[in-house]
Each structure stands twice: as C-alpha cells, then as structure tokens.
Design a protein around this motif. Structure first.
Motif, mmCIF file in Angstrom:
data_model
loop_
_atom_site.group_PDB
_atom_site.id
_atom_site.type_symbol
_atom_site.label_atom_id
_atom_site.label_comp_id
_atom_site.label_asym_id
_atom_site.label_seq_id
_atom_site.Cartn_x
_atom_site.Cartn_y
_atom_site.Cartn_z
ATOM 1 N N THR A 14 -3.846 -5.660 -2.613
ATOM 2 C CA THR A 14 -3.288 -5.072 -3.838
ATOM 3 C C THR A 14 -4.032 -5.570 -5.093
ATOM 4 O O THR A 14 -4.599 -4.786 -5.851
ATOM 5 C CB THR A 14 -1.794 -5.464 -3.959
ATOM 6 N N MET A 15 -3.996 -6.874 -5.302
ATOM 7 C CA MET A 15 -4.541 -7.422 -6.554
ATOM 8 C C MET A 15 -6.068 -7.484 -6.515
ATOM 9 O O MET A 15 -6.733 -7.306 -7.538
ATOM 10 C CB MET A 15 -3.960 -8.813 -6.825
ATOM 11 N N ASP A 34 -12.610 -8.288 2.696
ATOM 12 C CA ASP A 34 -11.270 -8.405 3.282
ATOM 13 C C ASP A 34 -11.363 -8.669 4.782
ATOM 14 O O ASP A 34 -12.232 -8.124 5.461
ATOM 15 C CB ASP A 34 -10.415 -7.164 3.028
ATOM 16 N N ARG A 35 -10.420 -9.500 5.270
ATOM 17 C CA ARG A 35 -10.403 -9.828 6.703
ATOM 18 C C ARG A 35 -9.986 -8.630 7.545
ATOM 19 O O ARG A 35 -10.247 -8.582 8.731
ATOM 20 C CB ARG A 35 -9.483 -11.011 6.965
ATOM 21 N N SER A 44 0.416 -7.494 2.916
ATOM 22 C CA SER A 44 1.729 -7.283 2.263
ATOM 23 C C SER A 44 1.837 -5.950 1.546
ATOM 24 O O SER A 44 2.772 -5.753 0.769
ATOM 25 C CB SER A 44 1.988 -8.416 1.259
ATOM 26 N N HIS A 45 0.909 -5.026 1.776
ATOM 27 C CA HIS A 45 0.921 -3.792 0.970
ATOM 28 C C HIS A 45 1.116 -2.533 1.796
ATOM 29 O O HIS A 45 0.750 -1.454 1.353
ATOM 30 C CB HIS A 45 -0.382 -3.699 0.154
ATOM 31 N N ARG A 50 6.419 1.615 -2.782
ATOM 32 C CA ARG A 50 6.918 0.446 -3.511
ATOM 33 C C ARG A 50 7.642 0.952 -4.754
ATOM 34 O O ARG A 50 7.247 1.961 -5.330
ATOM 35 C CB ARG A 50 5.751 -0.468 -3.963
ATOM 36 N N PHE A 51 8.658 0.216 -5.215
ATOM 37 C CA PHE A 51 9.350 0.574 -6.469
ATOM 38 C C PHE A 51 8.445 0.355 -7.661
ATOM 39 O O PHE A 51 7.700 -0.619 -7.693
ATOM 40 C CB PHE A 51 10.487 -0.409 -6.794
ATOM 41 N N VAL A 173 -13.197 -14.471 5.222
ATOM 42 C CA VAL A 173 -13.943 -15.514 4.506
ATOM 43 C C VAL A 173 -13.448 -16.852 5.042
ATOM 44 O O VAL A 173 -12.234 -17.083 5.121
ATOM 45 C CB VAL A 173 -13.702 -15.393 2.985
ATOM 46 N N CYS A 321 6.554 -6.892 7.499
ATOM 47 C CA CYS A 321 5.659 -7.151 6.367
ATOM 48 C C CYS A 321 5.890 -8.603 5.919
ATOM 49 O O CYS A 321 6.615 -9.346 6.597
ATOM 50 C CB CYS A 321 5.989 -6.149 5.260
ATOM 51 N N PHE A 353 3.705 -5.552 -6.427
ATOM 52 C CA PHE A 353 2.840 -4.374 -6.296
ATOM 53 C C PHE A 353 2.736 -3.576 -7.591
ATOM 54 O O PHE A 353 1.651 -3.168 -8.007
ATOM 55 C CB PHE A 353 3.324 -3.453 -5.151
ATOM 56 N N LYS A 354 3.876 -3.339 -8.218
ATOM 57 C CA LYS A 354 3.925 -2.471 -9.396
ATOM 58 C C LYS A 354 3.026 -2.965 -10.527
ATOM 59 O O LYS A 354 2.663 -2.221 -11.417
ATOM 60 C CB LYS A 354 5.374 -2.310 -9.872
HETATM 61 C C1 LIG Z 1 8.773 -5.033 2.573
HETATM 62 C C2 LIG Z 1 8.174 -5.230 1.202
HETATM 63 C C3 LIG Z 1 8.635 -4.477 0.129
HETATM 64 C C4 LIG Z 1 8.107 -4.662 -1.140
HETATM 65 N N1 LIG Z 1 8.565 -3.897 -2.165
HETATM 66 C C5 LIG Z 1 8.001 -3.992 -3.397
HETATM 67 C C6 LIG Z 1 8.396 -3.093 -4.435
HETATM 68 O O1 LIG Z 1 9.242 -2.210 -4.231
HETATM 69 N N2 LIG Z 1 7.773 -3.222 -5.638
HETATM 70 C C7 LIG Z 1 6.829 -4.163 -5.885
HETATM 71 O O2 LIG Z 1 6.324 -4.223 -7.003
HETATM 72 N N3 LIG Z 1 6.429 -5.029 -4.906
HETATM 73 C C8 LIG Z 1 6.985 -4.956 -3.680
HETATM 74 N N4 LIG Z 1 6.575 -5.775 -2.662
HETATM 75 C C9 LIG Z 1 5.613 -6.858 -2.955
HETATM 76 C C10 LIG Z 1 4.188 -6.395 -3.036
HETATM 77 O O3 LIG Z 1 3.881 -5.493 -1.990
HETATM 78 C C11 LIG Z 1 3.294 -7.645 -2.982
HETATM 79 O O4 LIG Z 1 3.725 -8.541 -4.016
HETATM 80 C C12 LIG Z 1 1.832 -7.324 -3.186
HETATM 81 O O5 LIG Z 1 1.405 -6.324 -2.295
HETATM 82 C C13 LIG Z 1 1.012 -8.610 -2.995
HETATM 83 O O6 LIG Z 1 -0.341 -8.341 -3.302
HETATM 84 P P1 LIG Z 1 -1.482 -9.387 -2.914
HETATM 85 O O7 LIG Z 1 -2.759 -8.800 -3.425
HETATM 86 O O8 LIG Z 1 -1.088 -10.745 -3.335
HETATM 87 O O9 LIG Z 1 -1.483 -9.407 -1.317
HETATM 88 P P2 LIG Z 1 -2.074 -8.320 -0.286
HETATM 89 O O10 LIG Z 1 -1.909 -6.939 -0.794
HETATM 90 O O11 LIG Z 1 -1.473 -8.663 1.021
HETATM 91 O O12 LIG Z 1 -3.636 -8.644 -0.275
HETATM 92 C C14 LIG Z 1 -4.178 -9.840 0.195
HETATM 93 C C15 LIG Z 1 -5.433 -9.469 0.967
HETATM 94 O O13 LIG Z 1 -6.220 -10.638 1.180
HETATM 95 C C16 LIG Z 1 -6.872 -10.510 2.420
HETATM 96 N N5 LIG Z 1 -7.311 -11.846 2.820
HETATM 97 C C17 LIG Z 1 -6.559 -12.958 2.870
HETATM 98 N N6 LIG Z 1 -7.303 -14.025 3.237
HETATM 99 C C18 LIG Z 1 -8.564 -13.563 3.397
HETATM 100 C C19 LIG Z 1 -9.777 -14.181 3.793
HETATM 101 N N7 LIG Z 1 -9.863 -15.501 4.068
HETATM 102 N N8 LIG Z 1 -10.877 -13.419 3.899
HETATM 103 C C20 LIG Z 1 -10.832 -12.087 3.622
HETATM 104 N N9 LIG Z 1 -9.692 -11.454 3.255
HETATM 105 C C21 LIG Z 1 -8.580 -12.168 3.143
HETATM 106 C C22 LIG Z 1 -5.786 -9.880 3.306
HETATM 107 O O14 LIG Z 1 -6.337 -9.257 4.435
HETATM 108 C C23 LIG Z 1 -5.124 -8.884 2.347
HETATM 109 O O15 LIG Z 1 -5.635 -7.572 2.476
HETATM 110 C C24 LIG Z 1 7.076 -5.618 -1.362
HETATM 111 C C25 LIG Z 1 6.585 -6.355 -0.276
HETATM 112 C C26 LIG Z 1 7.117 -6.165 1.000
HETATM 113 C C27 LIG Z 1 6.589 -6.968 2.144
#
Ligand SMILES: Cc1cc2nc3c(=O)[nH]c(=O)nc-3n(C[C@H](O)[C@H](O)[C@H](O)COP(=O)(O)OP(=O)(O)OC[C@H]3O[C@@H](n4cnc5c(N)ncnc54)[C@H](O)[C@@H]3O)c2cc1C
Length: 385
Positions: A14-15, A34-35, A44-45, A50-51, A173, A321, A353-354
């Motif tokens: 996501t981020m 990405d892994r 987690s996405h 997502r809301f 990584v 998730c 996510f939002k």
């Molecule tokens: C069931 C559920 C419902 C949700 N509902 C909402 C909602 O309604 N509204 C909202 O705003 N948020 C919601 N969220 C939260 C939101 O989805 C997360 O906060 C957000 O997706 C997190 O983003 P991130 O980039 O931190 O993680 P991710 O999107 O998980 O990205 C992290 C990435 O890093 C990669 N990675 C990690 N380590 C390595 C490595 N060593 N080498 C290479 N790649 C690596 C992973 O493969 C992954 O793709 C929800 C989450 C869940 C589980």
C-alpha cells in the motif's frame, strides 16, 4: 541491474507503491522491490475493498490528512481512468460514551464535515437490518465510501511504471545498509544501490521496529463474505459501509463485543464482507495460519445474530489478513533516526489504507527535502510518550 537508482523502495504494498508513484512523479528513478506480487494476497492490502471516511474517531488530527488523501484518490482515478472509489455513505452505531460514535461526531463538528447524528429510533427506521442497543445512537457521513484496494495498488504501480519506475516482484530483501554515500539493498542474488531508501514493509517491519525501540504486534484478522439477503446488486437496499460498536453479550461467551464492520456489494465485492476490528491472535507474518475455522466464524455469528440478524446469511468465502498494531494505534512516518537518507512508514494498525496517497507524498517529501515530517507521527513523539 547494476545501475544506481535515485531511490529504492522495500515493500511495494500500500504505502510503498504510493511512495514509488510520488517519487516517479517528481522525476526520480525508483526501484520498488516486493517479496510477493504487486498487489498480492499475502500482505495487508487484499480483500477487494477498504473504507474511506473523513470524520475520524481515532483522532481529529487525521482529518486534514484525509482531506488531502481524498484529493489524491480523485487524482489517481483521473490519471488511471479507473473507478477506485464508490461513495456509499458510512453508518456508525455505538453506545453513548463509546469509542466510535461520539468521537466521530466531535471530529466532524471540529472540521465542518457533513454528517447526520441519528437517534436510536432514526437508525432503526432507516436501517432496519440493525438491532440497535438501548443506549446506542448513530452517525452517518454521506461522503464516505469504499476504495478498491488491490485495484488501486495496481493502478498506482501502472502509473509509476509509466513514469519510469521499475518493479522487482517475488524478491525478498534480506538486508540493507546506509551511509552518507548512499544505500545498499541485498536480495538473495544481488545488491542494489541508490541514493535513498524507503522502508514500507507492513507486517514485516518487526526487525526495524525492534531496532528503533517501537513495539509492533502483527495480528490475524479474518474477513468473511456473506450471501446478500435480497436480490439486486446492492442488496439489502440502503446498506452503506457500516461499523457497529457493541458491549459483550451477557449470555454468550463468543459475543465479546468490540467493533464489527461491513461493506455493501460494491466495487466487485463477491458478498457482504463482514469483519471484526478487534485485534486477533498475535502472529508471525511468515507463519500466519490462513486456514479459517468454525472458531473464527463463531464471534461474527454471535454479533450478527444479536445485532444484525438480517445480515446473518450463508458464508460465501473467508480469507485471512493481518493488522500491524502499534501501542497507541497512531502511525510511524519519519526519517530513520540514524540515516538521513532512509525514511520509514509502519504500524498502520488496521486503518492505514485510506491514507496511502498522503503517506506516499509525505515519504517523498521527507526523502527529498530537509523539512520535518508530520509531528503526530514522528519517532521523537513516540520516545517521549
Ligand atoms: C481485514 C482488514 C481490513 C482493513 N480495513 C481497512 C479499511 O477499511 N480502511 C483502511 O484505511 N485500512 C484498512 N485496513 C488496513 C490497511 O489495509 C493497512 O493499514 C495497509 O494496507 C497497510 O499498508 P502497508 O503498506 O503498511 O502494508 P502492505 O500493504 O501489507 O505492504 C507491505 C509490503 O511489504 C512487502 N515486504 C515486506 N517485507 C519485505 C521484504 N523484506 N522484501 C520485499 N518486500 C517486503 C510485503 O510483501 C507487502 O507487499 C484493513 C486491514 C485488514 C487486514
């Protein structure tokens, strides 16, 4: 790939994808690693939606960021030509003095966000699918709705590629280092070099967090898709995105109370997605139990049978998730305290996510400028907490 990049992004979820797009928009040559795939159903996405809401019970300070994030989503829709947001309105129901309804109303009032406060009788008349507890009221935000999560990540990645970003998928990584000359990022087969580094590893941020003295907990969250009770594409009629806070049921151990949330049939959802917002079992992201059992389903059934019997329908699907929880549930978005050329974002605590467009823009800003990040999310604030 022996070239030298302007920036490497570790974790293109996501981020990470949002940061990659922002850096590419600023003319930087970016390698995003990405892994798994981009997007993927291991991090987690996943789960289709997502809301998006602006009146924010978690803290009113998020509202200005959400206003900017909404502009970012609209820009992404315009640039990609894809429908990524559907306005459905959002209904929150909960007890007076509880965690979600009154703080949402306060946040809406403080920031002039359109909303309607609903008495128990109003909620029952407008949303007969919910049984509202005696002491509960509602609030409705008409501008809220759903984001298509995997589709949005795909759109950001496509736009970033169009601006010259390179994605390396299915490549974990294993290590990174940084000094004043630049950064080195190692995978099993290769070392990649760049001026700057973005660490957005979601549930796999544990090692970094330990190094920085932050406590993260990865929790197992189950999403259920239930059969729509009536006919038609958005059945039952008038169902917005919703979240209901309840107290524990006196006669059922499974009905532990907390916040349960759900989605209508929009943006290609295969059923009425229903989830508990209570952090689940603490888990290792590499050994996450992805098997959904009857024990996972019982608390959701206990909630539905008592508070939304009209939505207590057959299960169509269920997936696991992860939330990455931080103690106060407020994100970390900052420079690495020992490396000026490394920025980090983690601990999105089930509500990140939002914010992706504004987190991507903030990470790009932190990486490319000498300015300070949003004070709310800094490591320094956390150290003094
Ligand atoms: C069931 C559920 C419902 C949700 N509902 C909402 C909602 O309604 N509204 C909202 O705003 N948020 C919601 N969220 C939260 C939101 O989805 C997360 O906060 C957000 O997706 C997190 O983003 P991130 O980039 O931190 O993680 P991710 O999107 O998980 O990205 C992290 C990435 O890093 C990669 N990675 C990690 N380590 C390595 C490595 N060593 N080498 C290479 N790649 C690596 C992973 O493969 C992954 O793709 C929800 C989450 C869940 C589980």
């Amino acid at each position: 790939m022996s070239e030298h990049w302007d920036a490497i992004v570790v974790g293109a979820g996501t981020m990470g994808v949002a940061a990659t797009l922002e850096l590419a928009r600023r003319g930087k040559r970016v390698l995003a690693i990405d892994r798994f795939g981009v997007p993927n159903d291991r991090a987690s996405h996943h789960g289709a939606t997502r809301f998006f809401r602006t009146a924010y019970f978690e803290h009113p300070d998020y509202v200005p960021l959400l206003v900017r994030a909404r502009e970012g989503w609209a820009r992404l829709e315009a640039e990609s030509g894809e429908r990524l947001f559907e306005r459905t309105g959002m209904l929150l129901i909960g007890p007076r003095g509880g965690a979600i309804v009154e703080p949402t109303i306060e946040s809406a009032k403080a920031h002039g966000i359109e909303h309607e406060v609903l008495s128990r009788a109003d909620v029952r008349a407008r949303y007969p699918m919910f049984e509202v507890a005696e002491d509960s009221i509602g609030v409705y935000e008409p501008g809220a709705g759903c984001l298509a999560c995997e589709k949005a990540i795909g759109a950001m990645a496509r736009l970033a590629r169009g601006r010259g970003a390179t994605f390396l998928e299915h490549t974990p990584v294993v290590d990174w280092s940084a000094d004043a000359r630049g950064v080195a990022v190692r995978t099993a087969g290769q070392t990649y070099r760049a001026d700057k580094l973005v660490l957005t590893q979601g549930a796999w941020s544990g090692e970094l967090a330990r190094e920085l003295g932050i406590k993260l907990r990865v929790t197992r969250q189950v999403m259920f898709w239930l059969a729509p009770p009536g006919d038609g594409p958005s059945a039952p009629p008038g169902l917005p995105v919703w979240a209901v806070e309840t107290k524990a049921g006196a006669d059922s151990e499974e009905d532990a109370g907390g916040v349960t949330f759900g989605f209508p049939l929009v943006l290609g959802e295969k059923g009425l997605k229903t989830c508990s917002h209570t952090p689940g079992r603490v888990s290792d992201p590499d050994a996450l139990d992805r098997e959904v059992t009857d024990a996972d389903e019982r608390p959701i059934r206990a909630f539905l049978s008592r508070h939304a019997p009209a939505l207590d329908t057959a299960r169509l699907d269920a997936r696991v998730c992860m939330y990455t929880m931080i103690c106060d549930e407020h994100f970390v978005i900052d420079r690495h305290p020992r490396h000026e050329n490394v920025v980090i974002a983690c601990g999105f605590s089930g509500h990140g996510f939002k914010f992706a467009p504004i987190v991507g823009a903030t990470l790009a800003y932190l990486l490319l400028s000498d300015g300070f990040g949003p004070p709310h999310f800094t490591l320094a604030r956390r150290a003094s907490a």
